[in-house]
Design a protein around this motif. Structure first.
Motif, mmCIF file in Angstrom:
data_model
loop_
_atom_site.group_PDB
_atom_site.id
_atom_site.type_symbol
_atom_site.label_atom_id
_atom_site.label_comp_id
_atom_site.label_asym_id
_atom_site.label_seq_id
_atom_site.Cartn_x
_atom_site.Cartn_y
_atom_site.Cartn_z
ATOM 1 N N VAL A 523 0.842 -1.205 0.000
ATOM 2 C CA VAL A 523 0.000 0.000 0.000
ATOM 3 C C VAL A 523 0.875 1.252 0.000
ATOM 4 C CG1 VAL A 523 -1.711 1.298 1.326
ATOM 5 C CG2 VAL A 523 -1.920 -1.179 1.097
ATOM 6 N N ARG A 524 1.916 1.243 0.773
ATOM 7 C CA ARG A 524 2.812 2.413 0.777
ATOM 8 C C ARG A 524 3.454 2.618 -0.590
ATOM 9 N NH1 ARG A 524 3.727 0.421 6.140
ATOM 10 N NH2 ARG A 524 3.179 2.027 7.697
ATOM 11 N N SER A 525 3.858 1.540 -1.237
ATOM 12 C CA SER A 525 4.440 1.659 -2.579
ATOM 13 C C SER A 525 3.426 2.196 -3.579
ATOM 14 C CB SER A 525 4.958 0.296 -3.045
ATOM 15 O OG SER A 525 5.941 -0.198 -2.161
ATOM 16 N N LEU A 526 2.184 1.744 -3.474
ATOM 17 C CA LEU A 526 1.137 2.235 -4.380
ATOM 18 C C LEU A 526 0.871 3.723 -4.163
ATOM 19 C CD1 LEU A 526 -1.306 -0.801 -4.091
ATOM 20 C CD2 LEU A 526 0.025 -0.173 -6.113
ATOM 21 N N ARG A 527 0.950 4.162 -2.926
ATOM 22 C CA ARG A 527 0.758 5.591 -2.652
ATOM 23 C C ARG A 527 1.889 6.417 -3.253
ATOM 24 N NH1 ARG A 527 -0.778 7.696 2.983
ATOM 25 N NH2 ARG A 527 -1.639 9.317 1.654
ATOM 26 N N ARG A 528 3.128 5.912 -3.082
ATOM 27 C CA ARG A 528 4.270 6.654 -3.631
ATOM 28 C C ARG A 528 4.195 6.736 -5.150
ATOM 29 N NH1 ARG A 528 7.195 3.943 0.592
ATOM 30 N NH2 ARG A 528 7.737 2.241 -0.837
ATOM 31 N N SER A 529 3.680 5.700 -5.778
ATOM 32 C CA SER A 529 3.584 5.715 -7.241
ATOM 33 C C SER A 529 2.389 6.506 -7.750
ATOM 34 C CB SER A 529 3.498 4.270 -7.756
ATOM 35 O OG SER A 529 2.300 3.650 -7.313
ATOM 36 N N GLY A 530 1.460 6.891 -6.864
ATOM 37 C CA GLY A 530 0.303 7.675 -7.267
ATOM 38 C C GLY A 530 -0.896 6.863 -7.699
ATOM 39 N N LEU A 531 -0.832 5.543 -7.579
ATOM 40 C CA LEU A 531 -1.971 4.707 -7.982
ATOM 41 C C LEU A 531 -3.058 4.671 -6.917
ATOM 42 C CD1 LEU A 531 -0.176 1.642 -9.619
ATOM 43 C CD2 LEU A 531 -1.277 3.576 -10.755
ATOM 44 N N LEU A 532 -2.706 4.926 -5.662
ATOM 45 C CA LEU A 532 -3.676 4.834 -4.576
ATOM 46 C C LEU A 532 -3.746 6.165 -3.846
ATOM 47 C CD1 LEU A 532 -5.633 3.248 -2.829
ATOM 48 C CD2 LEU A 532 -3.696 2.317 -1.577
ATOM 49 N N GLY A 533 -4.712 7.002 -4.240
ATOM 50 C CA GLY A 533 -4.921 8.282 -3.586
ATOM 51 C C GLY A 533 -3.737 9.218 -3.750
ATOM 52 N N ARG A 534 -3.741 10.261 -2.953
ATOM 53 C CA ARG A 534 -2.627 11.193 -2.966
ATOM 54 C C ARG A 534 -2.074 11.335 -1.555
ATOM 55 N NH1 ARG A 534 -3.957 16.532 -1.559
ATOM 56 N NH2 ARG A 534 -6.175 16.922 -1.176
ATOM 57 N N VAL A 535 -0.823 11.732 -1.472
ATOM 58 C CA VAL A 535 -0.145 11.807 -0.184
ATOM 59 C C VAL A 535 -0.643 13.015 0.604
ATOM 60 C CG1 VAL A 535 2.081 12.020 0.977
ATOM 61 C CG2 VAL A 535 1.883 10.657 -1.109
ATOM 62 N N ARG A 536 -1.093 12.767 1.843
ATOM 63 C CA ARG A 536 -1.538 13.827 2.743
ATOM 64 C C ARG A 536 -0.867 13.629 4.096
ATOM 65 N NH1 ARG A 536 -6.063 11.453 0.643
ATOM 66 N NH2 ARG A 536 -7.262 12.634 -0.890
ATOM 67 N N PRO A 537 -0.765 14.677 4.900
ATOM 68 C CA PRO A 537 -0.201 14.507 6.243
ATOM 69 C C PRO A 537 -1.172 13.765 7.150
ATOM 70 C CG PRO A 537 -0.950 16.772 5.940
ATOM 71 C CD PRO A 537 -1.070 16.095 4.600
ATOM 72 N N GLY A 538 -0.637 13.080 8.134
ATOM 73 C CA GLY A 538 -1.478 12.395 9.102
ATOM 74 C C GLY A 538 -1.521 10.898 8.882
ATOM 75 N N ARG A 539 -1.873 10.166 9.944
ATOM 76 C CA ARG A 539 -1.946 8.705 9.849
ATOM 77 C C ARG A 539 -3.163 8.277 9.048
ATOM 78 N NH1 ARG A 539 -2.999 5.829 13.927
ATOM 79 N NH2 ARG A 539 -1.882 3.975 13.212
ATOM 80 N N ARG A 540 -4.320 8.932 9.247
ATOM 81 C CA ARG A 540 -5.549 8.552 8.537
ATOM 82 C C ARG A 540 -5.709 9.407 7.285
ATOM 83 N NH1 ARG A 540 -8.923 5.283 11.170
ATOM 84 N NH2 ARG A 540 -8.382 4.726 13.308
ATOM 85 N N SER A 541 -4.741 9.313 6.433
ATOM 86 C CA SER A 541 -4.721 10.184 5.262
ATOM 87 C C SER A 541 -5.325 9.532 4.011
ATOM 88 C CB SER A 541 -3.272 10.594 4.978
ATOM 89 O OG SER A 541 -2.468 9.444 4.810
ATOM 90 N N LEU A 542 -5.669 8.261 4.083
ATOM 91 C CA LEU A 542 -6.307 7.587 2.942
ATOM 92 C C LEU A 542 -7.823 7.695 3.067
ATOM 93 C CD1 LEU A 542 -4.134 4.382 2.578
ATOM 94 C CD2 LEU A 542 -4.583 6.035 0.779
ATOM 95 N N ARG A 543 -8.472 8.025 1.964
ATOM 96 C CA ARG A 543 -9.936 8.112 1.955
ATOM 97 C C ARG A 543 -10.521 6.770 1.542
ATOM 98 N NH1 ARG A 543 -8.361 11.617 4.474
ATOM 99 N NH2 ARG A 543 -8.459 13.855 4.050
#
Length: 609
Positions: A523-543
């Motif tokens: 999941v972290r790799s998918l976030r870094r690549s932009g496939l899963l949401g966008r990077v936001r501050p905070g622990r609960r940053s995924l919608r």
């Protein structure tokens, strides 16, 4: 007794430290020879006084000016290996109260003064604070070496008191017919510095006391004219003689230094030394003059040594050494280190990152460097700070500061591997703090329902970077700021307001991984690549909507394996054989993902009989 002012006093003496004052107070209260016991009765430790503590308490007992007595008393900085005394910073090894030293002539002067006033000798006979400084070898007034043992018993008198008498009963005063002599130049100069008197014309005036002592001793060694690869070690009397010789060399430095260098060079050549500056001058160049900082003292000695080396054919005039040569002034690594105000290893690393350090250089070897560039670098370092300094400005720990930087709230000072890499603009950090409290009143007490920012974040379950973002963007307003230095720790907010920043559909990385049935690192790799949401501050940053949209669009290889009734490894091989494009996978992602539409078509094709 108490620490209140004593009824029986002694006159204040302008050059007496706190431990000397207590010795006179003990004698005044008929406790001669028992200074430690008298101090204990007053709630003090005489041993601590000898180490530089309790000067304020002694000033209260005696009714003296505490600032003046503190100036005359030692202040030990064990971590910096220095002692503050008489407004000077003295090397810790240059100060000692282990054995008491005194000038018999000074005590005799005190006795005559007391007699003239009709007072007992112990009332005015006092210890001078510069007697505790080992680099002052003799009396700066009478010129005699400071005494350390009683002439009658041969033992040191110690600190029991009184000042003018040994515990054996013998007087420590000089005989009435004994005369002093002219003080040595070094003792007169160094004692003058300790008592606030400077010549104003001596080359070592601009140096600290510790540096001045070392410079005089090394000049005195040069004055002997002896060549040595290593700097000779000096004993007490030898060091005193060298300091006097150094003062003599400074008095006639135009000709005296040249004559001394002539002798050093002649002895070096007679020994068959190697050519060059090190072989010709030994330690004088290698460990001293060659590495002096770029101040008046350093420039003067470097210029004198260079002129001598050129005149005697040690180096050609065109050679870039000792701050001279064609192409403008030189800067060596030691000088650059001094200019930047940091250690050798750190300065070298910063200069290297800034592209200002040629490859293959050694310490103390001069190298060409742009002086303007060094000035710009120093200015850049002055206006920036490292991660530790940023944490101090913000008033947070390592993890919180790192997340604040990652959220872009305080950007780094520069990009890439430059000299300011990993540093932050001090003004930017302070500006960020001010944006959080615009229009917020200063309060000495917490308003009702408020808490300091750190506690409010813990109570509301909101990361500090999310709270700072909310304060900056106006989603939350601070209720006050504590007086004093501004930091995040001084900001007051309502935990109830911070709870509004929590999103009901917010998911952590672990919760999103569980919902997708994949590993959290994937999941972290998918976030870094932009496939899963966008990077936001905070622990609960995924919608939750982003996670659901990803699940509708992509299929992990593990899900394809379940549909095919095989292992993930075989499923991946089947997809590769049927040329199904990989949306994400090793090495950038821990697990393999496919477009769901493509993967489902191939699953149906494989499953069809």
């Amino acid at each position: 007794m108490s620490a209140a002012p004593l009824a029986l006093r002694v006159p204040e003496m302008p050059d007496e430290p706190a431990h000397g004052t207590l010795m006179r107070l003990a004698a005044r209260h008929r406790r001669p020879g028992d200074a430690a016991g008298f101090a204990a009765d007053c709630g003090l430790s005489f041993r601590s006084l000898l180490r530089g503590g309790g000067a304020d308490a002694v000033a209260r007992l005696a009714g003296f000016d505490p600032l003046a007595l503190g100036q005359r008393s030692p202040l030990v900085d064990a971590s910096g290996r220095t002692v503050g005394l008489g407004g000077q910073r003295i090397a810790l090894g240059d100060w000692s109260t282990t054995n008491r030293r005194w000038c018999p002539h000074c005590l005799a002067d005190d006795a005559r003064l007391a007699l003239g006033r009709g007072l007992p000798t112990e009332r005015l006979a006092h210890h001078r604070f510069w007697w505790d400084v080992k680099s002052v070898f003799g009396c700066a007034v009478h010129g005699v070496p400071l005494a350390q043992t009683c002439a009658a018993c041969g033992r040191g008198p110690g600190w029991a008191g009184p000042v003018h008498r040994c515990p054996c009963g013998a007087s420590l005063l000089s005989a009435a017919e004994a005369d002093g002599r002219r003080p040595s130049p070094a003792d007169h100069y160094l004692a003058g510095r300790l008592t606030g008197i400077r010549s104003g014309t001596c080359l070592v005036d601009a140096l600290t006391y510790r540096e001045a002592v070392r410079a005089l001793e090394r000049l005195g060694l040069v004055a002997t004219g002896r060549w040595s690869a290593r700097k000779p070690r000096l004993g007490g009397s030898e060091a005193a003689a060298c300091r006097d010789a150094g003062m003599g060399l400074l008095a006639d430095r135009r000709h005296g230094l040249a004559r001394a260098l002539d002798q050093v060079l002649a002895e070096g050549r007679a020994r068959g030394g190697r050519p060059g500056l090190i072989g010709s001058y030994g330690w004088v160049y290698e460990v001293w003059i060659g590495v002096l900082p770029d101040d008046e003292f350093g420039r003067t000695l470097k210029s004198a040594l260079r002129d001598h080396a050129v005149a005697n054919g040690v180096i050609p005039e065109r050679e870039r050494a000792l701050g001279g040569g064609p192409g403008g002034p030189l800067v060596d690594l030691a000088t650059a280190t001094s200019a930047l105000g940091m250690g050798h290893a750190r300065a070298r690393a910063i200069l290297g990152r800034g592209g200002m350090l040629p490859g293959g250089i050694r310490r103390s070897v001069a190298f060409p460097i742009d002086g303007a560039g060094l000035t710009r670098l120093r200015e850049a370092l002055d206006r920036t700070t490292d991660a530790k300094g940023l944490r101090a400005i913000l008033g947070v720990g390592k993890a919180q500061a790192r997340r604040i930087v990652e959220a872009g709230l305080v950007p780094p000072a520069g990009d890439g591997p430059g000299a300011t890499a990993g540093r932050f603009e001090v003004a930017a950090a302070e500006r960020f703090l001010r944006t959080l409290i615009e229009g917020v009143p200063v309060r000495r007490k917490l308003p009702h329902g408020s808490a300091m920012l750190a506690g409010a974040c813990r109570s509301a379950g909101v990361p500090v970077e999310v709270a700072c973002t909310g304060l900056r963007e106006g989603d939350v307003r601070a209720t006050g700021v504590a007086p004093g230095r501004l930091s995040l720790a001084a900001i007051m907010v309502r935990p109830a307001d911070l709870r509004r920043l929590r999103k009901d559909d917010g998911l952590t990385v672990e919760e999103a991984a569980k919902a997708l049935g994949v590993h959290h690192e994937a999941v972290r790799s998918l976030r870094r690549s932009g496939l899963l949401g966008r990077v936001r501050p905070g622990r609960r940053s995924l919608r939750r909507g982003e996670v659901d949209a990803f699940a509708r669009r992509y299929m992990p290889a593990s899900e394809a394996a379940r549909l095919l009734g095989t292992s993930p490894k075989r499923a991946t091989r089947l997809m590769a054989e049927r040329q199904v494009a990989v949306a994400a996978g090793p090495p950038t992602c821990r697990q393999t993902f496919y477009l769901r539409a493509d993967a489902q078509r191939q699953v149906l094709a494989v499953a069809r009989p």
